[in-house]
Design a protein around this motif. Structure first.
Motif: not given
Length: 93
Positions: A36-39, A45-50, A59-61, A65-70
């Protein structure tokens, strides 16, 4: 209403709900609810750009990306959330 005025109103509405979204990030981190944190970071990330807030998106991106780590680093994620809160307080409000 012009497009620029409409976008300004939408951006203002978006900025008003950001503190609640930052609290959601905090809650997900406290619960170590990585999915849920990653979500939530992904949405920000998306809405900030919009809404023309590239610093927020960046920052959100980085956090997403960090949350892809194990094994995500809670301290790093906490710091990213603090950066978002600082932006909200010092730049957007």
């Amino acid at each position: 209403m012009s497009f620029d005025n409409l976008m300004k109103e939408l951006q203002e509405s978006y900025l008003k709900q950001l503190p609640a979204r930052a609290e959601e990030l905090d809650n997900h981190l406290k619960e170590k609810n990585w999915k849920d944190l990653k979500n939530e970071f992904h949405k920000i990330k998306g809405s900030g750009g919009t809404y023309g807030l590239p610093e927020l998106s960046k920052i959100a991106q980085e956090a997403e990306l960090h949350l892809n780590k194990k094994t995500p680093d809670s301290e790093y994620l906490y710091n990213q959330i603090q950066k978002i809160k600082n932006l909200i307080t010092n730049k957007f409000i």
